[in-house]
Design an enzyme around this catalytic site. Structure first.
Site, PDB file in Angstrom:
ATOM      1  N   CYS A  61       0.811  -1.227   0.000  1.00 54.52           N
ATOM      2  CA  CYS A  61       0.000   0.000   0.000  1.00 54.52           C
ATOM      3  C   CYS A  61       0.841   1.272   0.000  1.00 54.52           C
ATOM      4  CB  CYS A  61      -0.947   0.009   1.190  1.00 54.52           C
ATOM      5  SG  CYS A  61      -2.122  -1.338   1.134  1.00 54.52           S
TER       6      CYS A  61
ATOM      7  N   HIS B 237      -3.482   7.387   2.863  1.00 52.03           N
ATOM      8  CA  HIS B 237      -3.834   6.087   2.286  1.00 52.03           C
ATOM      9  C   HIS B 237      -5.203   5.685   2.826  1.00 52.03           C
ATOM     10  CE1 HIS B 237      -3.971   1.989   1.160  1.00 52.03           C
ATOM     11  NE2 HIS B 237      -3.677   1.513   2.356  1.00 52.03           N
TER      12      HIS B 237
ATOM     13  N   ASN C 257     -10.222   0.036   0.004  1.00 46.21           N
ATOM     14  CA  ASN C 257      -8.766   0.176   0.052  1.00 46.21           C
ATOM     15  C   ASN C 257      -8.201  -0.354  -1.265  1.00 46.21           C
ATOM     16  OD1 ASN C 257      -6.024  -0.161   0.483  1.00 46.21           O
ATOM     17  ND2 ASN C 257      -6.240  -1.008   2.546  1.00 46.21           N
TER      18      ASN C 257
HETATM   19  O1  UT7 Z   1      -3.815  -1.025   3.513  1.00 47.86           O
HETATM   20  C1  UT7 Z   1      -2.711  -1.683   4.050  1.00 47.86           C
HETATM   21  C2  UT7 Z   1      -2.726  -1.778   5.502  1.00 47.86           C
HETATM   22  N1  UT7 Z   1      -3.949  -2.346   5.992  1.00 47.86           N
HETATM   23  C3  UT7 Z   1      -4.609  -1.700   6.930  1.00 47.86           C
HETATM   24  O2  UT7 Z   1      -4.231  -0.615   7.298  1.00 47.86           O
HETATM   25  C4  UT7 Z   1      -5.786  -2.400   7.592  1.00 47.86           C
HETATM   26  C5  UT7 Z   1      -5.760  -2.130   9.063  1.00 47.86           C
HETATM   27  N2  UT7 Z   1      -6.741  -2.870   9.814  1.00 47.86           N
HETATM   28  C6  UT7 Z   1      -8.060  -2.626   9.784  1.00 47.86           C
HETATM   29  O3  UT7 Z   1      -8.510  -1.774   9.055  1.00 47.86           O
HETATM   30  C7  UT7 Z   1      -8.933  -3.374  10.753  1.00 47.86           C
HETATM   31  O4  UT7 Z   1      -8.125  -4.106  11.653  1.00 47.86           O
HETATM   32  C8  UT7 Z   1      -9.944  -4.319  10.066  1.00 47.86           C
HETATM   33  C9  UT7 Z   1     -11.034  -3.506   9.400  1.00 47.86           C
HETATM   34  C10 UT7 Z   1      -9.232  -5.201   9.068  1.00 47.86           C
HETATM   35  C11 UT7 Z   1     -10.616  -5.217  11.105  1.00 47.86           C
HETATM   36  O5  UT7 Z   1     -11.200  -4.438  12.114  1.00 47.86           O
HETATM   37  P1  UT7 Z   1     -10.943  -4.772  13.656  1.00 47.86           P
HETATM   38  O6  UT7 Z   1     -11.731  -3.813  14.410  1.00 47.86           O
HETATM   39  O7  UT7 Z   1      -9.454  -4.783  13.859  1.00 47.86           O
HETATM   40  O8  UT7 Z   1     -11.586  -6.209  13.778  1.00 47.86           O
HETATM   41  P2  UT7 Z   1     -10.891  -7.597  14.119  1.00 47.86           P
HETATM   42  O9  UT7 Z   1     -10.003  -8.054  12.993  1.00 47.86           O
HETATM   43  O10 UT7 Z   1     -10.304  -7.530  15.492  1.00 47.86           O
HETATM   44  O11 UT7 Z   1     -12.162  -8.505  14.140  1.00 47.86           O
HETATM   45  C12 UT7 Z   1     -13.176  -8.354  15.136  1.00 47.86           C
HETATM   46  C13 UT7 Z   1     -14.275  -9.368  14.826  1.00 47.86           C
HETATM   47  C14 UT7 Z   1     -13.746 -10.769  14.578  1.00 47.86           C
HETATM   48  O12 UT7 Z   1     -14.668 -11.691  15.151  1.00 47.86           O
HETATM   49  P3  UT7 Z   1     -14.343 -12.383  16.555  1.00 47.86           P
HETATM   50  O13 UT7 Z   1     -13.064 -13.126  16.324  1.00 47.86           O
HETATM   51  O14 UT7 Z   1     -14.205 -11.256  17.530  1.00 47.86           O
HETATM   52  O15 UT7 Z   1     -15.542 -13.244  16.749  1.00 47.86           O
HETATM   53  C15 UT7 Z   1     -13.778 -10.910  13.095  1.00 47.86           C
HETATM   54  O16 UT7 Z   1     -13.960 -12.250  12.665  1.00 47.86           O
HETATM   55  O17 UT7 Z   1     -14.944  -8.986  13.621  1.00 47.86           O
HETATM   56  C16 UT7 Z   1     -15.006 -10.098  12.745  1.00 47.86           C
HETATM   57  N3  UT7 Z   1     -14.988  -9.637  11.366  1.00 47.86           N
HETATM   58  C17 UT7 Z   1     -16.127  -9.351  10.678  1.00 47.86           C
HETATM   59  N4  UT7 Z   1     -17.415  -9.421  11.035  1.00 47.86           N
HETATM   60  C18 UT7 Z   1     -18.321  -9.059  10.111  1.00 47.86           C
HETATM   61  C19 UT7 Z   1     -13.937  -9.401  10.555  1.00 47.86           C
HETATM   62  N5  UT7 Z   1     -14.353  -8.978   9.348  1.00 47.86           N
HETATM   63  C20 UT7 Z   1     -15.703  -8.947   9.399  1.00 47.86           C
HETATM   64  C21 UT7 Z   1     -16.709  -8.596   8.480  1.00 47.86           C
HETATM   65  N6  UT7 Z   1     -18.000  -8.669   8.894  1.00 47.86           N
HETATM   66  N7  UT7 Z   1     -16.440  -8.183   7.222  1.00 47.86           N
END
Ligand code: UT7
Length: 335
Positions: free
Chosen positions: A114, A256, A286
């Site tokens: 990215c 970004h 993204n």
């Molecule tokens: O561009 C290059 C660099 N990339 C980034 O900068 C991305 C940075 N990270 C993020 O934007 C966020 O971490 C995400 C959007 C990817 C995820 O958000 P989060 O608040 O960090 O959520 P998480 O990964 O901790 O997931 C929380 C929960 C999980 O369920 P459990 O394990 O708590 O039961 C995930 O399975 O949310 C669940 N989850 C979803 N639920 C519904 C993950 N994706 C989804 C989804 N819909 N699409």
């Protein structure tokens, strides 16, 4: 280095595939919802390339438009920033240069995920500053839809396809559009946080172990999130101080477009109003290396970014990699 030569942005072009996939569309296929995706990321929809469309196809469109925006049909060098090249080898840039009718100019890819567009700007700007080139086409282009696991809701909710490009020309450091120093960094101890496990030389995909290969993009989102904020803030502070601005001098901050919560956290840590951070990801998700040029063009089109405004750009991605730069926005019309 030739004294006083700066790289000046003089053209901006973009291309998005026409197919739009909304959060509701994803929720019909995966265990997710519009509410979850919007509240956790700010994303409402993304553009996805049709089957058979490759990164070079998007790059040619955006690159051609950037040349048109710059009112030129020739450049000395082509750089394509991408983490979704048409093939592992050769690089995508020579194909793009040939298809744009640019002849036998040097053309190569930059792989910084990215942050690729910022790395591409730094390399292109460096070629100009050194007198090696007088003009460079820097394209960020991605087809993330080709590397996402169809079953992975956490990545499919985030990434979209697209391309954006700028033309850099040699000019004066004080003129609008002149790039300030590009601050870059990397931390390979975090390389496992964003990667495609199989398909490279570490874990080649071979017929005899095909069942244990993982050819899809994987991201440890929460750990990436924390790193992204800290690194973008630090790089932006350095980029701003290197050109003699204060943080409050930043009139527009084009970050970004990974997650609106990351952008808000960067704004808050820098004590800048969130309104100075144009948001494009609500409509495109993204788009990795394409994200910054796409967001710049959108901000110009919506009037959020105007000629003469002091502008910061910053990014973060796999590697881990990050970067930031400044410029006073030039009078450039995106095509
Ligand atoms: O561009 C290059 C660099 N990339 C980034 O900068 C991305 C940075 N990270 C993020 O934007 C966020 O971490 C995400 C959007 C990817 C995820 O958000 P989060 O608040 O960090 O959520 P998480 O990964 O901790 O997931 C929380 C929960 C999980 O369920 P459990 O394990 O708590 O039961 C995930 O399975 O949310 C669940 N989850 C979803 N639920 C519904 C993950 N994706 C989804 C989804 N819909 N699409």
């Amino acid at each position: 280095m030739a004294a006083g030569r700066a790289a000046v942005v003089c053209g901006l072009g973009t291309h998005l595939p026409s197919r739009v996939v909304t959060n509701e569309d994803l929720a019909r296929e995966l265990d997710t919802s519009d509410e979850w995706i919007r509240s956790r990321t700010g994303i409402g929809q993304r553009h996805i390339a049709e089957e058979g469309i490759a990164t070079s196809d998007l790059a040619v469109e955006a690159g051609g438009r950037a040349l048109k925006s710059a009112e030129t049909d020739a450049v000395d060098t082509v750089i394509v920033a991408t983490s979704t090249p048409d093939h592992t080898c050769p690089a995508t840039a020579p194909t793009v240069a040939a298809r744009l009718g640019l002849g036998t100019v040097p053309a190569f890819d930059v792989a910084a995920m990215c942050t690729g567009f910022l790395y591409g700007l730094a390399v292109g700007g460096g070629l100009i500053a050194a007198g090696t080139a007088d003009s460079v086409l820097v394209i960020g282009a991605e087809t993330y839809s080709s590397i996402l696991d169809p079953e992975d809701r956490s990545t499919r909710a985030i990434f979209g396809d697209g391309a954006g490009a700028v033309v850099l020309r040699a000019g004066e450091p004080e003129e609008p559009g002149a790039l300030g120093p590009v601050i870059l960094g990397s931390d390979g101890t975090g390389s496992e946080l964003i990667r495609i496990p199989s398909g490279g030389s570490r874990d080649p995909i071979r017929a005899e172990h095909i069942e244990r290969a993982d050819p899809y993009f994987r991201m440890a989102g929460t750990r990436v999130f924390r790193n992204a904020v800290e690194r973008m803030v630090d790089a932006s502070r350095e980029a701003v101080s290197r050109v003699g601005w204060t943080l409050d001098d930043i009139e527009v901050f084009v970050a970004h477009q990974a997650n609106v919560r990351i952008m808000n956290a960067v704004a808050d840590q820098m004590r800048l109003p969130r309104s100075r951070f144009p948001v494009h990801l609500d409509r495109v998700g993204n788009t990795a290396a394409a994200s910054i040029p796409l967001a710049l063009a959108d901000a110009v089109t919506t009037g959020a970014l105007r000629p003469g405004q002091r502008t910061a750009i910053a990014g973060f991605g796999g590697g881990l990699t990050w970067g930031a730069a400044t410029l006073t926005w030039p009078d450039v019309t995106p095509v």
